[in-house]
Design a protein around this motif. Structure first.
Motif, PDB file in Angstrom:
ATOM      1  N   TRP A  30       0.796  -1.230   0.000  1.00 45.23           N
ATOM      2  CA  TRP A  30       0.000   0.000   0.000  1.00 45.23           C
ATOM      3  C   TRP A  30       0.826   1.277   0.000  1.00 45.23           C
ATOM      4  O   TRP A  30       0.279   2.363  -0.131  1.00 45.23           O
ATOM      5  N   GLU A  72      -5.280   4.886  -3.262  1.00 45.53           N
ATOM      6  CA  GLU A  72      -6.607   4.427  -2.832  1.00 45.53           C
ATOM      7  C   GLU A  72      -7.010   4.988  -1.465  1.00 45.53           C
ATOM      8  O   GLU A  72      -8.182   5.210  -1.210  1.00 45.53           O
ATOM      9  N   GLN A  88     -10.243  -1.151  -1.065  1.00 46.66           N
ATOM     10  CA  GLN A  88      -9.605  -2.462  -0.921  1.00 46.66           C
ATOM     11  C   GLN A  88      -8.618  -2.510   0.253  1.00 46.66           C
ATOM     12  O   GLN A  88      -8.200  -3.581   0.662  1.00 46.66           O
ATOM     13  N   ARG A  97      -7.278  -2.547   3.956  1.00 47.25           N
ATOM     14  CA  ARG A  97      -7.793  -3.000   5.245  1.00 47.25           C
ATOM     15  C   ARG A  97      -6.628  -3.131   6.215  1.00 47.25           C
ATOM     16  O   ARG A  97      -5.640  -3.799   5.920  1.00 47.25           O
TER      17      ARG A  97
END
Length: 159
Positions: free
Chosen positions: A55, A85, A150, A152
């Motif tokens: 990420w 994101e 997406q 988490r």
């Protein structure tokens, strides 16, 4: 055992006698507390590697602010392309606390908009979003999950 009791009783009787003999005043030394370096929200090395590699973020933190009415989620961007994101306006973020059985959302104010940063991420900068904690259901020490599209992050400890 009898010997241990005898030693204990004899020392207990000897201490008051010694205290009576000394007439010097006893000085009380103030105890100074040293600050601790305890970090309750420290992620394991594997989790830090995962969030950094997949990420493009690190330094994930969850903190109660404004007397517990708001829960602030913050992170630092390592790779701007991978972290897009998290700043996407279309992704609906949620903070889930299984202990309190609640799912918190980012509030949207009339003149301000959503309480989150949605500018394109830049490497090296920190970003945040605020979740409404009406009723103060999420408490310090709770383990929570943050969902953004997406993305988490599970098991983050509320500071």
């Amino acid at each position: 055992m009898v010997l241990a009791i005898g030693v204990f009783v004899s020392t207990a009787h000897a201490q008051p006698a010694q205290a009576e003999k000394s007439s010097a005043p006893v000085k009380m030394v103030p105890v100074v507390a040293t600050p601790t370096r305890y970090l309750p929200n420290r992620l394991p090395k594997r989790a830090r590697m995962y969030f950094g590699g997949i990420w493009g973020v690190d330094s994930l933190r969850i903190k109660r602010v404004e007397s517990g009415e708001i829960i602030r989620f913050s992170w630092r961007v390592l790779d701007a392309d991978k972290a897009k994101e998290l700043n996407d306006k279309k992704a609906e973020p949620a903070l889930i606390d299984p202990q309190a059985r609640v799912s918190l959302v980012v509030p949207s104010l009339e003149q301000v908009g959503q309480l989150r940063q949605s500018a394109p991420p830049e490497a090296g900068k920190s970003y945040w979003m605020a979740f409404s904690n009406q009723g103060r259901l999420v408490k310090r020490g709770d383990r929570v999950s943050v969902l953004i599209g997406q993305f988490r992050a599970d098991g983050l400890v509320v500071e």
